[in-house]
Design an enzyme around this catalytic site. Structure first.
Site, PDB file in Angstrom:
ATOM      1  N   TYR A 148      37.393  38.947  43.380  1.00 23.74           N
ATOM      2  CA  TYR A 148      38.302  38.549  42.225  1.00 23.74           C
ATOM      3  C   TYR A 148      39.084  40.028  42.072  1.00 23.74           C
ATOM      4  O   TYR A 148      40.235  40.105  42.153  1.00 23.74           O
ATOM      5  CB  TYR A 148      37.849  38.259  41.164  1.00 23.74           C
ATOM      6  CG  TYR A 148      38.757  38.092  40.133  1.00 23.74           C
ATOM      7  CD1 TYR A 148      39.744  37.235  39.926  1.00 23.74           C
ATOM      8  CD2 TYR A 148      38.446  38.856  38.825  1.00 23.74           C
ATOM      9  CE1 TYR A 148      40.737  37.118  38.817  1.00 23.74           C
ATOM     10  CE2 TYR A 148      39.249  39.112  37.858  1.00 23.74           C
ATOM     11  CZ  TYR A 148      40.378  38.201  37.870  1.00 23.74           C
ATOM     12  OH  TYR A 148      41.254  38.222  36.703  1.00 23.74           O
ATOM     13  N   ASP A 194      52.670  25.263  37.849  1.00 27.68           N
ATOM     14  CA  ASP A 194      51.217  25.168  37.839  1.00 27.68           C
ATOM     15  C   ASP A 194      50.917  24.237  39.012  1.00 27.68           C
ATOM     16  O   ASP A 194      51.884  23.385  39.489  1.00 27.68           O
ATOM     17  CB  ASP A 194      50.567  24.915  36.815  1.00 27.68           C
ATOM     18  CG  ASP A 194      49.169  25.522  36.642  1.00 27.68           C
ATOM     19  OD1 ASP A 194      48.255  25.227  37.439  1.00 27.68           O
ATOM     20  OD2 ASP A 194      48.856  26.252  35.718  1.00 27.68           O
ATOM     21  N   HIS A 253      39.021  43.665  36.074  1.00 24.91           N
ATOM     22  CA  HIS A 253      38.234  43.954  37.352  1.00 24.91           C
ATOM     23  C   HIS A 253      38.590  44.629  38.553  1.00 24.91           C
ATOM     24  O   HIS A 253      37.821  44.936  39.373  1.00 24.91           O
ATOM     25  CB  HIS A 253      37.620  42.489  37.491  1.00 24.91           C
ATOM     26  CG  HIS A 253      36.797  41.851  36.190  1.00 24.91           C
ATOM     27  ND1 HIS A 253      35.705  42.441  36.152  1.00 24.91           N
ATOM     28  CD2 HIS A 253      37.224  40.947  35.591  1.00 24.91           C
ATOM     29  CE1 HIS A 253      35.217  41.887  34.922  1.00 24.91           C
ATOM     30  NE2 HIS A 253      36.216  40.862  34.630  1.00 24.91           N
ATOM     31  N   ARG A 289      31.138  44.162  24.825  1.00 23.26           N
ATOM     32  CA  ARG A 289      31.922  44.464  25.615  1.00 23.26           C
ATOM     33  C   ARG A 289      33.619  44.284  25.097  1.00 23.26           C
ATOM     34  O   ARG A 289      34.330  45.198  25.474  1.00 23.26           O
ATOM     35  CB  ARG A 289      31.851  43.962  26.933  1.00 23.26           C
ATOM     36  CG  ARG A 289      32.648  44.333  28.055  1.00 23.26           C
ATOM     37  CD  ARG A 289      32.319  43.638  29.236  1.00 23.26           C
ATOM     38  NE  ARG A 289      33.318  44.183  30.310  1.00 23.26           N
ATOM     39  CZ  ARG A 289      34.401  43.271  30.683  1.00 23.26           C
ATOM     40  NH1 ARG A 289      34.715  42.123  30.040  1.00 23.26           N
ATOM     41  NH2 ARG A 289      35.379  43.833  31.484  1.00 23.26           N
TER      42      ARG A 289
HETATM   43  N1  LIG Z   1      42.520  35.640  30.218  1.00 22.45           N
HETATM   44  C1  LIG Z   1      42.106  36.870  30.477  1.00 22.45           C
HETATM   45  O1  LIG Z   1      41.403  37.265  29.787  1.00 22.45           O
HETATM   46  C2  LIG Z   1      42.489  37.282  31.784  1.00 22.45           C
HETATM   47  C3  LIG Z   1      41.913  38.916  32.042  1.00 22.45           C
HETATM   48  C4  LIG Z   1      42.370  39.506  33.095  1.00 22.45           C
HETATM   49  C5  LIG Z   1      43.310  38.921  34.000  1.00 22.45           C
HETATM   50  N2  LIG Z   1      43.930  37.472  33.631  1.00 22.45           N
HETATM   51  C6  LIG Z   1      44.772  36.878  34.512  1.00 22.45           C
HETATM   52  O2  LIG Z   1      45.570  36.124  34.075  1.00 22.45           O
HETATM   53  C7  LIG Z   1      46.231  35.059  34.798  1.00 22.45           C
HETATM   54  C8  LIG Z   1      45.841  33.776  33.731  1.00 22.45           C
HETATM   55  O3  LIG Z   1      44.723  33.812  33.361  1.00 22.45           O
HETATM   56  P1  LIG Z   1      44.132  32.615  32.488  1.00 22.45           P
HETATM   57  O4  LIG Z   1      43.170  33.137  31.483  1.00 22.45           O
HETATM   58  O5  LIG Z   1      45.280  31.870  31.913  1.00 22.45           O
HETATM   59  O6  LIG Z   1      43.596  31.703  33.472  1.00 22.45           O
HETATM   60  P2  LIG Z   1      43.572  30.033  33.583  1.00 22.45           P
HETATM   61  O7  LIG Z   1      42.814  29.437  34.723  1.00 22.45           O
HETATM   62  O8  LIG Z   1      43.664  29.197  32.324  1.00 22.45           O
HETATM   63  O9  LIG Z   1      45.161  29.784  34.244  1.00 22.45           O
HETATM   64  C9  LIG Z   1      45.559  30.110  35.672  1.00 22.45           C
HETATM   65  C10 LIG Z   1      46.130  29.017  36.190  1.00 22.45           C
HETATM   66  O10 LIG Z   1      46.563  29.185  37.542  1.00 22.45           O
HETATM   67  C11 LIG Z   1      46.815  27.880  38.212  1.00 22.45           C
HETATM   68  N3  LIG Z   1      46.137  28.090  39.681  1.00 22.45           N
HETATM   69  C12 LIG Z   1      45.232  28.443  40.096  1.00 22.45           C
HETATM   70  N4  LIG Z   1      45.110  28.614  41.312  1.00 22.45           N
HETATM   71  C13 LIG Z   1      46.320  28.322  41.865  1.00 22.45           C
HETATM   72  C14 LIG Z   1      47.107  27.901  42.927  1.00 22.45           C
HETATM   73  N5  LIG Z   1      46.453  28.093  44.355  1.00 22.45           N
HETATM   74  N6  LIG Z   1      48.569  27.254  43.070  1.00 22.45           N
HETATM   75  C15 LIG Z   1      49.060  27.147  41.725  1.00 22.45           C
HETATM   76  N7  LIG Z   1      48.461  27.227  40.702  1.00 22.45           N
HETATM   77  C16 LIG Z   1      47.229  27.952  40.677  1.00 22.45           C
HETATM   78  C17 LIG Z   1      45.606  27.214  37.499  1.00 22.45           C
HETATM   79  O11 LIG Z   1      45.680  25.552  37.668  1.00 22.45           O
HETATM   80  C18 LIG Z   1      45.589  27.545  36.331  1.00 22.45           C
HETATM   81  O12 LIG Z   1      46.178  26.669  35.244  1.00 22.45           O
HETATM   82  C19 LIG Z   1      45.330  34.830  35.921  1.00 22.45           C
HETATM   83  O13 LIG Z   1      45.892  35.325  37.016  1.00 22.45           O
HETATM   84  C20 LIG Z   1      44.086  35.710  35.358  1.00 22.45           C
HETATM   85  O14 LIG Z   1      43.402  36.423  36.870  1.00 22.45           O
HETATM   86  C21 LIG Z   1      43.335  36.929  32.472  1.00 22.45           C
END
Ligand SMILES: NC(=O)c1ccc[n+]([C@@H]2O[C@H](COP(=O)([O-])OP(=O)(O)OC[C@H]3O[C@@H](n4cnc5c(N)ncnc54)[C@H](O)[C@@H]3O)[C@@H](O)[C@H]2O)c1
Length: 267
Positions: free
Chosen positions: A136, A34, A113, A174
């Site tokens: 996104y 991360d 999305h 939703r």
């Molecule tokens: N939680 C959900 O309901 C959900 C729904 C749809 C998609 N997602 C996808 O699942 C993944 C995880 O989601 P989450 O809810 O744990 O989000 P989160 O924001 O808690 O975790 C994402 C992590 O990615 C890291 N990150 C972001 N940009 C970065 C970069 N440029 N370089 C290195 N690290 C980077 C952040 O520091 C963060 O810790 C994401 O890709 C998100 O789009 C999650």
């Protein structure tokens, strides 16, 4: 598939932390990455901070990795430059590094999305082409195409998971359709790690009575969700928007023309 070293990107985030705990001790090497702090070193864990937009850092990150669960990235709507760096450039860097490293499989956190502009009245399956509802969502549709390209051209197998709403609670009406419990998320990851496939798209959703998604491909891969958002229905049934666009489309508020990540403009 024999896995010696598994990498989780975004391991400091919400889903990454859940998965880190779930997979700990399962493989000889678990590598976590991360750009935020991952805490103190622990036996059996390789902590490798990296910025996904930094190609050289990502090349190094993928060295020796058999399978990657790619969760790192911008997780909601944001200005173009944020989406570009984390979700477009970062995703190219990840797959390109995986190709160089001989990584066999990537599980990709796509999103609902990517298909947000389907109507709620319509049930769709994994054959549904993207209808992104935001910058996104567009970046996630792009990620699904990157995954397909590298599978066809370079043989890196991929599972694209169109995650709905993955969190412990069900926040609104939703989510009675889109919710995935963290435990079911882990079950889906397990299926994605163990099953035999080249490229698949599945939905990250629990066994919700109101689901909009036919997830039979995930079931074919061995996913057996145990949770159903319906048990939260009494609490959240009335939590709805008075905006017609939000209530018509699967992506909800992300579909609104004025939706952005500018706090003053969030509806
Ligand atoms: N939680 C959900 O309901 C959900 C729904 C749809 C998609 N997602 C996808 O699942 C993944 C995880 O989601 P989450 O809810 O744990 O989000 P989160 O924001 O808690 O975790 C994402 C992590 O990615 C890291 N990150 C972001 N940009 C970065 C970069 N440029 N370089 C290195 N690290 C980077 C952040 O520091 C963060 O810790 C994401 O890709 C998100 O789009 C999650």
């Amino acid at each position: 598939m024999k896995i010696e070293r598994l990498l989780i990107t975004g391991a400091g985030g919400a889903l990454g932390s859940t998965l880190r705990a779930h997979l700990k001790g399962r493989y000889p090497h678990l590598r976590l990455s991360d750009r935020v702090d991952l805490g103190p070193p622990e036996p059996g864990l390789e902590l490798c901070p990296a910025e996904l937009a930094d190609a050289a850092a990502v090349d190094k990150l993928l060295e020796g990795v058999d399978v990657c669960v790619h969760l790192g990235g911008q997780p909601v709507e944001a200005p173009w430059e944020v989406i570009l760096n984390s979700n477009i450039v970062g995703t190219i860097n990840l797959w390109e590094a995986a190709r160089k490293a001989g990584t066999k499989r990537i599980l990709f956190a796509s999103s609902n999305h990517a298909i947000g502009f389907y109507r709620r009245s319509r049930q769709i399956d994994d054959e549904a082409p993207p209808r992104p509802d935001s910058r996104y969502g567009l970046s996630k549709a792009w990620g699904e195409d990157i995954a397909r390209y590298y599978q066809l051209k370079h043989g890196i197998s991929a599972l694209c998971i169109r995650i709905g709403t993955c969190r412990p609670d069900v926040p609104d009406a939703r989510a009675l359709s889109t919710w995935q419990s963290p435990a079911d998320f882990c079950r889906l990851i397990d299926a994605g790690l163990e099953a035999d496939y080249d490229y698949e798209i599945v939905y990250g959703v629990s066994a919700n009575q109101r689901s909009w998604w036919d997830n039979s491909t995930a079931e074919r891969l061995g996913y057996r969700p145990q949770d159903d958002a319906e048990r939260f229905a009494d609490e959240v049934e009335s939590i709805r928007s008075d905006d017609a666009v939000t209530e018509t489309f699967q992506g909800g508020a992300f579909c609104r023309p004025d939706f952005s990540n500018d706090p003053d403009r969030i509806p």
